[in-house]
Write a protein that holds these residues in place. Structure first.
Motif, short mmCIF file in Angstrom:
data_model
loop_
_atom_site.label_atom_id
_atom_site.label_comp_id
_atom_site.label_asym_id
_atom_site.label_seq_id
_atom_site.Cartn_x
_atom_site.Cartn_y
_atom_site.Cartn_z
N HIS A 135 8.55 -35.63 -21.86
CA HIS A 135 6.90 -35.57 -21.74
C HIS A 135 6.53 -35.54 -20.12
N ARG B 54 1.88 -32.00 -13.79
CA ARG B 54 2.80 -31.16 -13.23
C ARG B 54 2.50 -30.43 -12.03
N PRO C 9 3.72 -25.09 -21.62
CA PRO C 9 2.25 -25.25 -21.49
C PRO C 9 1.86 -26.31 -22.42
N PRO C 10 0.61 -26.80 -22.27
CA PRO C 10 0.29 -27.86 -22.91
C PRO C 10 -0.05 -27.37 -24.40
N SER C 11 0.16 -28.21 -25.25
CA SER C 11 0.19 -28.01 -26.60
C SER C 11 -1.28 -28.28 -27.37
N SER D 160 2.45 -31.66 -20.49
CA SER D 160 3.34 -30.73 -21.30
C SER D 160 4.68 -31.33 -21.80
#
Length: 117
Positions: free
Chosen positions: A8, A12, A41-43, A53
């Protein structure tokens, strides 16, 4: 049983060291048969919050996952990421193809009953 390296990553940053890490990580995974399942990428967050991310790397087993992380090749590049991205990394063993969560519930219930006795 497969094992996974789950990261996690929060906050970034595309620092040049991180880009170098990305260029070099696959060569550290190959000897241990590690492969990316999720990288990025972010979910879509459906419950709670998830800053940052995630990365998910699959290995044939926990021995390979540990050996990869502890390998001199990975340790050489680890700081390239860790010095610039705040995050958590865990190794976790997966479940087999016949996994049934109902069996897990029964075991937990039996364990709780023993603890109460």
């Amino acid at each position: 049983m497969p094992a996974y390296g789950f990261a996690h990553l929060r906050d970034r940053r595309h620092h040049p060291d991180v880009l170098e890490y990305l260029r070099r990580i696959q060569n550290t995974l190959d000897p241990f048969h590690g492969r990316f399942l999720i990288h990025g990428p972010p979910s879509e967050v459906l419950e709670g919050s998830w800053p940052g991310s995630m990365v998910l790397i699959e290995f044939p087993g926990m021995a390979e996952a540990r050996a990869w992380y502890e390998s001199p090749e990975y340790q050489k590049i680890l700081r390239l990421r860790a010095d610039h991205i705040d995050g958590d990394l865990v190794l976790v063993e997966g479940v087999g193809p016949g996994y049934d969560p109902r069996e897990r519930a029964e075991k937990l219930q039996a364990d709780a009953a023993r603890e109460r006795a």
